[in-house]
Enzyme design. Structure first.
Site, PDB file in Angstrom:
ATOM      1  N   GLU A   1      84.545 101.401   1.095  1.00 41.62           N
ATOM      2  CA  GLU A   1      83.194 101.881   1.324  1.00 41.62           C
ATOM      3  C   GLU A   1      82.777 101.695   2.769  1.00 41.62           C
ATOM      4  O   GLU A   1      83.208 100.753   3.440  1.00 41.62           O
ATOM      5  CB  GLU A   1      82.222 101.109   0.418  1.00 41.62           C
TER       6      GLU A   1
ATOM      7  N   CYS B   1      78.445 100.265   9.010  1.00 41.33           N
ATOM      8  CA  CYS B   1      79.161  99.091   8.520  1.00 41.33           C
ATOM      9  C   CYS B   1      80.537  99.581   8.057  1.00 41.33           C
ATOM     10  O   CYS B   1      80.640 100.373   7.119  1.00 41.33           O
ATOM     11  CB  CYS B   1      78.345  98.489   7.373  1.00 41.33           C
TER      12      CYS B   1
ATOM     13  N   CYS C   1      90.133  92.102  -0.280  1.00 38.90           N
ATOM     14  CA  CYS C   1      90.247  91.006   0.697  1.00 38.90           C
ATOM     15  C   CYS C   1      90.959  89.844   0.016  1.00 38.90           C
ATOM     16  O   CYS C   1      90.721  89.563  -1.159  1.00 38.90           O
ATOM     17  CB  CYS C   1      88.861  90.566   1.174  1.00 38.90           C
TER      18      CYS C   1
ATOM     19  N   CYS D   1      86.179  84.523  -0.959  1.00 38.59           N
ATOM     20  CA  CYS D   1      84.910  83.784  -0.857  1.00 38.59           C
ATOM     21  C   CYS D   1      84.167  83.964  -2.182  1.00 38.59           C
ATOM     22  O   CYS D   1      84.124  85.064  -2.727  1.00 38.59           O
ATOM     23  CB  CYS D   1      84.078  84.317   0.302  1.00 38.59           C
TER      24      CYS D   1
ATOM     25  N   CYS E   1      81.344  86.820  -2.770  1.00 39.33           N
ATOM     26  CA  CYS E   1      81.578  88.168  -2.235  1.00 39.33           C
ATOM     27  C   CYS E   1      82.276  89.069  -3.246  1.00 39.33           C
ATOM     28  O   CYS E   1      83.338  88.717  -3.773  1.00 39.33           O
ATOM     29  CB  CYS E   1      82.430  88.053  -0.968  1.00 39.33           C
TER      30      CYS E   1
ATOM     31  N   GLY F   1      86.798  93.688   3.551  1.00 37.67           N
ATOM     32  CA  GLY F   1      87.977  93.117   4.192  1.00 37.67           C
ATOM     33  C   GLY F   1      87.672  92.187   5.343  1.00 37.67           C
ATOM     34  O   GLY F   1      86.551  92.109   5.835  1.00 37.67           O
TER      35      GLY F   1
ATOM     36  N   SER G   1      81.016  84.173   9.942  1.00 38.72           N
ATOM     37  CA  SER G   1      80.468  83.870   8.626  1.00 38.72           C
ATOM     38  C   SER G   1      80.619  82.381   8.373  1.00 38.72           C
ATOM     39  O   SER G   1      81.695  81.908   8.000  1.00 38.72           O
ATOM     40  CB  SER G   1      81.233  84.670   7.561  1.00 38.72           C
TER      41      SER G   1
ATOM     42  N   HIS H   1      77.999  80.058   6.657  1.00 39.63           N
ATOM     43  CA  HIS H   1      77.519  79.898   5.281  1.00 39.63           C
ATOM     44  C   HIS H   1      77.396  78.476   4.743  1.00 39.63           C
ATOM     45  O   HIS H   1      77.022  78.283   3.582  1.00 39.63           O
ATOM     46  CB  HIS H   1      78.367  80.717   4.286  1.00 39.63           C
TER      47      HIS H   1
ATOM     48  N   ASN I   1      73.161  88.705  -1.952  1.00 38.78           N
ATOM     49  CA  ASN I   1      73.022  89.948  -2.716  1.00 38.78           C
ATOM     50  C   ASN I   1      73.785  89.814  -4.022  1.00 38.78           C
ATOM     51  O   ASN I   1      75.012  89.695  -4.008  1.00 38.78           O
ATOM     52  CB  ASN I   1      73.570  91.121  -1.904  1.00 38.78           C
TER      53      ASN I   1
ATOM     54  N   CYS J   1      75.314  93.846   1.969  1.00 39.32           N
ATOM     55  CA  CYS J   1      76.414  92.934   2.313  1.00 39.32           C
ATOM     56  C   CYS J   1      77.013  92.306   1.077  1.00 39.32           C
ATOM     57  O   CYS J   1      76.288  91.767   0.252  1.00 39.32           O
ATOM     58  CB  CYS J   1      75.905  91.767   3.148  1.00 39.32           C
TER      59      CYS J   1
HETATM   60  N1  SAH Z   1      85.265  89.477   6.054  1.00 39.27           N
HETATM   61  C1  SAH Z   1      84.301  89.469   7.066  1.00 39.27           C
HETATM   62  C2  SAH Z   1      83.467  90.722   7.126  1.00 39.27           C
HETATM   63  C3  SAH Z   1      82.993  91.347   5.839  1.00 39.27           C
HETATM   64  S1  SAH Z   1      81.774  90.516   4.914  1.00 39.27           S
HETATM   65  C4  SAH Z   1      83.419  88.223   6.941  1.00 39.27           C
HETATM   66  O1  SAH Z   1      83.508  87.551   5.930  1.00 39.27           O
HETATM   67  O2  SAH Z   1      82.702  87.930   7.891  1.00 39.27           O
HETATM   68  C5  SAH Z   1      80.269  90.790   5.839  1.00 39.27           C
HETATM   69  C6  SAH Z   1      79.227  89.678   5.653  1.00 39.27           C
HETATM   70  O3  SAH Z   1      78.635  89.727   4.349  1.00 39.27           O
HETATM   71  C7  SAH Z   1      79.801  88.297   5.800  1.00 39.27           C
HETATM   72  O4  SAH Z   1      78.961  87.452   6.553  1.00 39.27           O
HETATM   73  C8  SAH Z   1      79.852  87.848   4.369  1.00 39.27           C
HETATM   74  O5  SAH Z   1      79.939  86.467   4.251  1.00 39.27           O
HETATM   75  C9  SAH Z   1      78.588  88.423   3.811  1.00 39.27           C
HETATM   76  N2  SAH Z   1      78.540  88.483   2.343  1.00 39.27           N
HETATM   77  C10 SAH Z   1      79.577  88.598   1.498  1.00 39.27           C
HETATM   78  N3  SAH Z   1      79.145  88.637   0.213  1.00 39.27           N
HETATM   79  C11 SAH Z   1      77.794  88.557   0.271  1.00 39.27           C
HETATM   80  C12 SAH Z   1      76.774  88.587  -0.728  1.00 39.27           C
HETATM   81  N4  SAH Z   1      77.052  88.747  -2.010  1.00 39.27           N
HETATM   82  N5  SAH Z   1      75.500  88.491  -0.314  1.00 39.27           N
HETATM   83  C13 SAH Z   1      75.188  88.383   1.008  1.00 39.27           C
HETATM   84  N6  SAH Z   1      76.112  88.371   1.986  1.00 39.27           N
HETATM   85  C14 SAH Z   1      77.410  88.454   1.622  1.00 39.27           C
HETATM   86 FE1  SF4 Z   2      86.707  88.624   2.505  1.00 35.06          FE
HETATM   87 FE2  SF4 Z   2      84.532  88.504   4.099  1.00 35.06          FE
HETATM   88 FE3  SF4 Z   2      84.286  88.839   1.436  1.00 35.06          FE
HETATM   89 FE4  SF4 Z   2      85.112  86.481   2.377  1.00 35.06          FE
HETATM   90  S1  SF4 Z   2      83.096  87.449   2.725  1.00 35.06           S
HETATM   91  S2  SF4 Z   2      86.023  87.599   0.633  1.00 35.06           S
HETATM   92  S3  SF4 Z   2      86.329  87.141   4.127  1.00 35.06           S
HETATM   93  S4  SF4 Z   2      85.213  90.272   2.868  1.00 35.06           S
END
Ligand code: SAH
Ligand code: SF4
Length: 381
Positions: free
Chosen positions: A95, A108, A115, A119, A122, A169, A223, A225, A301, A344
């Protein structure tokens, strides 16, 4: 072994195109001409490239191609955002999301299908890893968005002004292709985006961050967190390999290598009862006390496979307030495109795929018995 496909010009950097033209016995400046046709005028049909001789066009047609990922679906959101699902060579779907804001249009972009980093908050991570996108598939997302927005037309409607590698990813686990793609994004003969307008978001692949300065001067977002290793390792398994101190040191080294004064963005997804307590904010302020950065808070989210919850707005503003009082510049990411599942961490490719992979992931998660819930109370409690 399968026979290799003709080279896709869409993902080639200027240097790579120059080499290709030299190999074809042509002048290297053809690289600039072809780049402008593809990326500035949106032309992908060799016959329309009128300042290139017919002979060379025929040569290009037989030795190369310009092919884009296929757009499978388009979901416009009520707030003006738009999500597109594209199919990549591996057959996976990824996407990309367009987010219009006053004075700019941000895309974006995805770098991988799925991935591997898992995490816990995510949706992409829940899928597991499918495949790396090629440079052409990464640049192709920018081409497609500009085309859809009418940015290639002579009237030049508003196109993409900013790219964030925050789609599906981990960009730094697809290093070479991401570097090639962003060099095209930043090339004046292509999209000409400045180093401040292309942001690589990473969960903290330290060895790749250390190599970054040899390849690009793009901006980065980290990231984080969590304010300590124990909590970060609970929600981001990569922290077991590359703990916070190493991560921040690598980021600092990259920022120090840049000639201009720029700071990284620290992303902090606020998850109710997990990392959103006042104490976490204080600990974060202490951790980043001597680390120049901006902080971007992202209220979690929700998605169907996660029990995590978004904190209340009081909790978010309490958290923000503590950081601001400590002297940080803090933004809170407003949730966009929620109605189309494009915020996100909600990106998962297509629905059929989502169900299949989620089932597989759940089966695996059951085996490992990982549990990240129940860690703390919220800042509004
Ligand atoms: N893999 C990379 C980029 C993609 S994720 C990374 O982890 O940085 C983009 C951003 O969205 C990251 O900061 C990630 O931690 C955040 N993210 C992932 N899942 C989320 C969720 N459910 N709610 C809010 N942010 C989230
Ligand atoms: Fe991968 Fe980024 Fe999602 Fe973590 S937050 S699983 S690194 S896409």
């Amino acid at each position: 072994m399968t026979t290799s496909e003709p080279t896709n010009l869409l993902g080639l950097s200027r240097a790579e195109l120059k080499t290709l033209f030299t190999e074809l016995g042509e002048k290297p400046f053809r690289a600039e001409q072809v780049m402008k046709w593809i990326h500035q005028r949106g032309v992908i049909d060799f016959d329309s490239m009128t300042d290139i001789s017919k002979k060379l066009r025929e040569q290009l047609k037989s030795a190369t191609r310009i092919s884009l990922p296929k757009v499978i679906a388009e979901y416009p959101s009520e707030d003006g955002s738009c999500k597109w699902i594209i199919e990549v060579a591996s057959g996976s779907r990824v996407e990309m999301v367009f987010i219009p804001e006053a004075g700019r249009g941000t895309l974006c972009v995805s770098s991988q299908a799925g991935c591997s980093l898992d995490c816990s908050f995510c949706a992409t991570g829940k899928q597991g890893f499918d495949s790396n996108l090629s440079a052409a598939e990464i640049v192709g997302q920018l081409w497609i968005a500009n085309e859809k927005l009418g940015a290639f037309s002579p009237e030049q409607k508003r196109g993409i002004s900013n790219v964030v590698m925050m789609g599906m990813g981990e960009p730094l686990l697809n290093f070479d292709n991401v570097m090639a793609a962003i060099s095209v994004m930043m090339d004046d003969c292509a999209y000409g985006l400045s180093k401040r307008k292309v942001t690589i978001s990473t969960s903290g692949v330290v060895p790749a961050i250390r190599r970054l300065k040899e390849h690009t001067d793009a901006s980065i977002a980290v990231s984080l967190h969590a304010p300590n290793d124990q909590l970060r390792s609970e929600i981001m398994p990569i922290n077991n390999r590359y703990p916070i101190a190493e991560l921040l040191a690598a980021v600092r080294e990259y920022m120090d290598s840049l000639p201009d004064r720029r700071v990284p963005v620290i992303e902090y997804t606020l998850i109710k009862g997990v990392n959103d307590h006042r104490q976490h904010a204080r600990e974060l302020a202490e951790l980043l006390r001597d680390f120049p950065c901006k902080i971007n808070l992202i209220p979690f989210n929700p998605f169907s496979l996660s029990d995590f919850q978004r904190p209340s707005s009081t909790s978010v503003s309490n958290f923000r307030h503590i950081l601001q009082e400590a002297g940080f510049t803090v933004t809170v990411r407003t949730t966009r495109a929620d109605d189309i599942g494009a915020a996100c961490g909600q990106l998962v490719g297509d629905i059929a795929d989502r169900t299949r992979r989620s089932e597989r992931h759940l089966a695996n998660a059951g085996k490992s018995g990982r549990n990240t819930a129940n860690l703390a109370v919220s800042a509004d409690s």
